[in-house]
Each structure stands twice: as C-alpha cells, then as structure tokens.
Design an enzyme around this catalytic site. Structure first.
Site, mmCIF file in Angstrom:
data_model
loop_
_atom_site.group_PDB
_atom_site.id
_atom_site.type_symbol
_atom_site.label_atom_id
_atom_site.label_comp_id
_atom_site.label_asym_id
_atom_site.label_seq_id
_atom_site.Cartn_x
_atom_site.Cartn_y
_atom_site.Cartn_z
ATOM 1 N N HIS A 257 0.860 -1.190 0.000
ATOM 2 C CA HIS A 257 0.000 0.000 0.000
ATOM 3 C C HIS A 257 0.895 1.238 0.000
ATOM 4 O O HIS A 257 1.936 1.266 0.649
ATOM 5 C CB HIS A 257 -0.939 -0.028 1.215
ATOM 6 N N GLY B 199 1.645 0.161 -12.321
ATOM 7 C CA GLY B 199 2.716 -0.726 -12.777
ATOM 8 C C GLY B 199 3.557 -1.163 -11.600
ATOM 9 O O GLY B 199 3.406 -2.242 -11.047
ATOM 10 N N HIS C 53 -5.587 -5.586 -12.443
ATOM 11 C CA HIS C 53 -5.557 -4.447 -11.507
ATOM 12 C C HIS C 53 -4.128 -3.987 -11.247
ATOM 13 O O HIS C 53 -3.868 -3.242 -10.319
ATOM 14 C CB HIS C 53 -6.240 -4.815 -10.197
HETATM 15 N N1 LIG Z 1 2.505 2.861 -8.587
HETATM 16 C C1 LIG Z 1 2.895 1.796 -7.854
HETATM 17 N N2 LIG Z 1 2.386 0.572 -8.140
HETATM 18 C C2 LIG Z 1 2.765 -0.449 -7.386
HETATM 19 C C3 LIG Z 1 3.680 -0.334 -6.318
HETATM 20 N N3 LIG Z 1 3.849 -1.558 -5.755
HETATM 21 C C4 LIG Z 1 3.030 -2.394 -6.437
HETATM 22 N N4 LIG Z 1 2.385 -1.742 -7.406
HETATM 23 C C5 LIG Z 1 1.357 -2.227 -8.325
HETATM 24 O O1 LIG Z 1 0.122 -2.264 -7.607
HETATM 25 C C6 LIG Z 1 -0.534 -3.508 -7.821
HETATM 26 C C7 LIG Z 1 -1.332 -3.758 -6.567
HETATM 27 O O2 LIG Z 1 -1.574 -5.104 -6.365
HETATM 28 P P1 LIG Z 1 -2.394 -5.704 -5.115
HETATM 29 O O3 LIG Z 1 -2.680 -7.110 -5.516
HETATM 30 O O4 LIG Z 1 -1.522 -5.603 -3.921
HETATM 31 O O5 LIG Z 1 -3.626 -4.898 -4.968
HETATM 32 C C8 LIG Z 1 0.602 -4.479 -8.120
HETATM 33 O O6 LIG Z 1 0.168 -5.546 -8.934
HETATM 34 C C9 LIG Z 1 1.590 -3.619 -8.860
HETATM 35 O O7 LIG Z 1 1.303 -3.596 -10.232
HETATM 36 C C10 LIG Z 1 4.198 0.966 -6.044
HETATM 37 O O8 LIG Z 1 4.998 1.181 -5.123
HETATM 38 N N5 LIG Z 1 3.757 1.990 -6.826
HETATM 39 MN MN LIG Z 2 -4.805 -3.792 -3.718
#
Ligand SMILES: Nc1nc2c(ncn2[C@@H]2O[C@H](COP(=O)(O)O)[C@@H](O)[C@H]2O)c(=O)[nH]1
Ligand SMILES: [Mn+2]
Length: 338
Positions: free
Chosen positions: A97, A242, A265
């Site tokens: 997060h 990403g 997502h």
């Molecule tokens: N902009 C950013 N995107 C990020 C970061 N760390 C991960 N991610 C992306 O978010 C999704 C969230 O996945 P979830 O399953 O935990 O909801 C993950 O797949 C990455 O593509 C970040 O620091 N900044």
């Molecule tokens: Mn999430």
C-alpha cells in the site's frame, strides 16, 4: 473474477474489501516534483499514516459521514467496530500500500476527465478498508463455510444467498467496508491537496476487491466478484498501476463480456515476497530506485519494483479490454515503515 446468480462469495471479494486505487491530477508541471523533493517527502510524512501504528492525533482527525452509517447498528457484527473505524479513517495499510506523487501524462484528447493532452502532477494512493474490512471478510467467510459445506478443494467458494439474512448482512457490511476504504483515500487526497494549496483538476478511482450487481449482455443480473481486477465496463474509468519505477495507466473500459467487464488491476507479482527477500538486496534496490529517479520512504525489499511483472507486457495482452487515456509515473513514494 467470477459471476454468480443471487449469491455472494465472501472469499471471492477478498480479505481487503474495497482495496482500491485513487488518483488526483493537479494543474502543476512535472518540474514541481523534481524541484521540491524534500518538501514533498515531508508532506507525505506529515499527512499520511501507515500500518498498525496509531492514526492521526485527536486534533488532526477528520470526520466523515461513513462513520455515522446506520449499517454499524443494523448489522450486529458491526456494532463494536465503529471506534476502530474512527481511529483508522484516513490511514493506509502495509505491504505494497502506498501514497505517491508522480507525473501524469494525458495522451488521449477525448478523455472523459476533460484534461488537455500534456503533463501534470498526480497523487496516487493504494489501500483498502483496514481492520474493518478484514474483520468483515474473515467473519463472513467463516460463516459461509459453515453454512455452505463444499469439498475441501472448493471450500473457498462457499457462498451466502442474497435472499438469506446472512447474505444481506454481508452485502451491507461489504458495502460499508467499500465506502470506508473510499473515505480513507478521500481523506488522504484532501489532506495532501490542502497541504499543496491545490484543488485537483480531475480524479479517477476504482475498487479492485469488491462485488457489484451488474447486468450481463443477455439482461440477467449477476453478482460480479472482482478480487484483484479493475472494473472495465464500457466507458468506466480506472487506474492500473505498474510498480514504483514503471508507469501505471489511466484506462477506459471497453465492456468486453468475456472478461466480465474487467481488466487486470496491476502488473502482478513476478516474485513472491519470500523469493524477493531471498534474492534482492537493499543496496541493489536503492540503486535501482536511483537509476529510475524515484525516492522512497518506507517499504521493504519484498515490495521492490523488480518483484513485479512488466506492466507494458500486461497492457499489451489486455488491449481489447481497455483504452489507454494516459499514464502515471511514480517519483516520490511513501509506504509503511518510514
Ligand atoms: N505505482 C505503484 N504501483 C505499485 C507499487 N507496488 C506495487 N504496485 C502495483 O500495484 C498492484 C497492486 O496489487 P495488489 O494485488 O496488492 O492490490 C501491483 O500488482 C503492482 O502492479 C508501487 O509502489 N507503486
Ligand atoms: Mn490492492
């Protein structure tokens, strides 16, 4: 994703109900970020709270109508959950997060946000419904499994009929948790916009762990569960991140029935958290961030950008599901642990 007929599967919504992305776009040029890195890092530290640490001090708390919702009284399980919700409102979770400033690049002049093609400063947040949603998810997943006994390999598909009292309770509690998650993001964005002295030009936000009542092409109403999926119904806007060092994309759904009007997502993990901890070193991650001109407060090697797949390949494989309106590239990131 999966769709059901008049039933909801708590486990298929996920433990972090209402986990979501929210993006605000400000009328500021990208150089604002490079010129004020330390000031913006301090704004993030002062105006966000992460993980299990205490929320905002009493005098700094913001109220929100979601805390007055009748659902806290109507659903017996929620009767003692209001105080924790009031404590945690406006805060973010842990793990991946984040709250981050970055560069928004609008490329489609027909975008529904009314933004001119060009670059802006953006604020992106990712978090869910904190303790409230987790307690709802765990409680009703257990009840669903007790009430709907399935073979062990299918036990997570245990459902609650929406005509049943339990199903109605879960639906109301899930809706509240989703509204609470949304309120947390709104407070984060409100605090930071105020600290910047700016009003956002546009906002894009979407849950990626939730269930919705939607209509199929043949007119049937179904319950679409999206656990780790972006709603991508025709004309629906969303944000697909990403990683810390790779762009995310502002998208407009194309309403493809075969994907239940959904898209990915995010990039998704390339390495498990355990593998990332084994294979990546702190110095290596710090260098990688420097190479990509990204500053990070908090975070751990298990959430390093190298632990995620290539978002460009992911977007390539879902071209039929969404149109890209623009991108968001992180520059100043805060996660739990700072
Ligand atoms: N902009 C950013 N995107 C990020 C970061 N760390 C991960 N991610 C992306 O978010 C999704 C969230 O996945 P979830 O399953 O935990 O909801 C993950 O797949 C990455 O593509 C970040 O620091 N900044
Ligand atoms: Mn999430």
């Amino acid at each position: 994703m999966l769709a059901t007929d008049n039933a909801v599967i708590p486990y298929a919504v996920g433990v972090d109900i209402g986990c979501r992305m929210a993006l605000s776009v400000f009328a500021l040029p990208p150089k604002f970020l490079s010129q004020r890195v330390q000031e913006l890092q301090k704004l993030l530290l002062d105006n966000t709270r992460f993980g299990n640490r205490t929320g905002f001090d009493r005098g700094k708390k913001l109220g929100h109508e979601v805390l007055e919702s009748d659902t806290f009284q109507a659903v017996p399980f929620l009767r003692n959950k209001q105080a924790t919700a009031a404590e945690q409102i406006g805060t973010s979770g842990s793990g991946n997060h984040f709250v981050e400033f970055g560069v928004v690049d609008i490329t489609d002049p027909t975008n529904e946000m009314g933004l001119a093609v060009g670059q802006y400063v953006g604020l992106l947040s990712h978090s869910g419904s904190r303790g409230l949603g987790a307690s709802v998810a765990n409680h009703y997943t257990k009840l669903a499994m007790e009430n709907c006994q399935l073979p062990n390999e299918a036990k997570h598909l245990a459902w609650l009929g929406l005509d049943s009292e339990l199903g109605q309770e879960y639906w109301a509690a899930m809706t509240l948790a989703g509204d609470f998650a949304s309120a947390c993001h709104h407070q984060i964005h409100h605090r930071l916009a105020k600290a910047l002295g700016e009003r956002p030009l546009a906002k894009v936000e979407n849950h990626h762990n939730f269930a919705w009542k939607e209509r199929m092409a043949d007119g049937r109403e179904v319950i679409v569960h999206r656990k780790g999926a972006t709603p991508a119904g025709r004309g629906v806007l969303g944000i697909i991140p990403g990683s810390m060092t790779a762009p995310g994309f502002i998208v407009r759904g194309r309403g493809v029935a075969e994907s239940l009007g959904s898209a990915s997502h995010g990039a998704g993990r390339l390495m498990s958290r355990t593998r990332a901890k084994q294979e990546l070193g702190e110095a290596q991650v710090r260098q990688y961030l420097r190479d990509h001109d990204v500053v990070l407060q908090g975070g751990g090697v298990d959430e390093a950008p190298m632990a995620y797949k290539d978002i460009h390949a992911v977007m390539q494989s879902q071209q039929e599901l969404v149109d890209v309106l623009g991108s968001f590239t992180p520059k100043i990131v805060r996660m739990d642990g700072a």
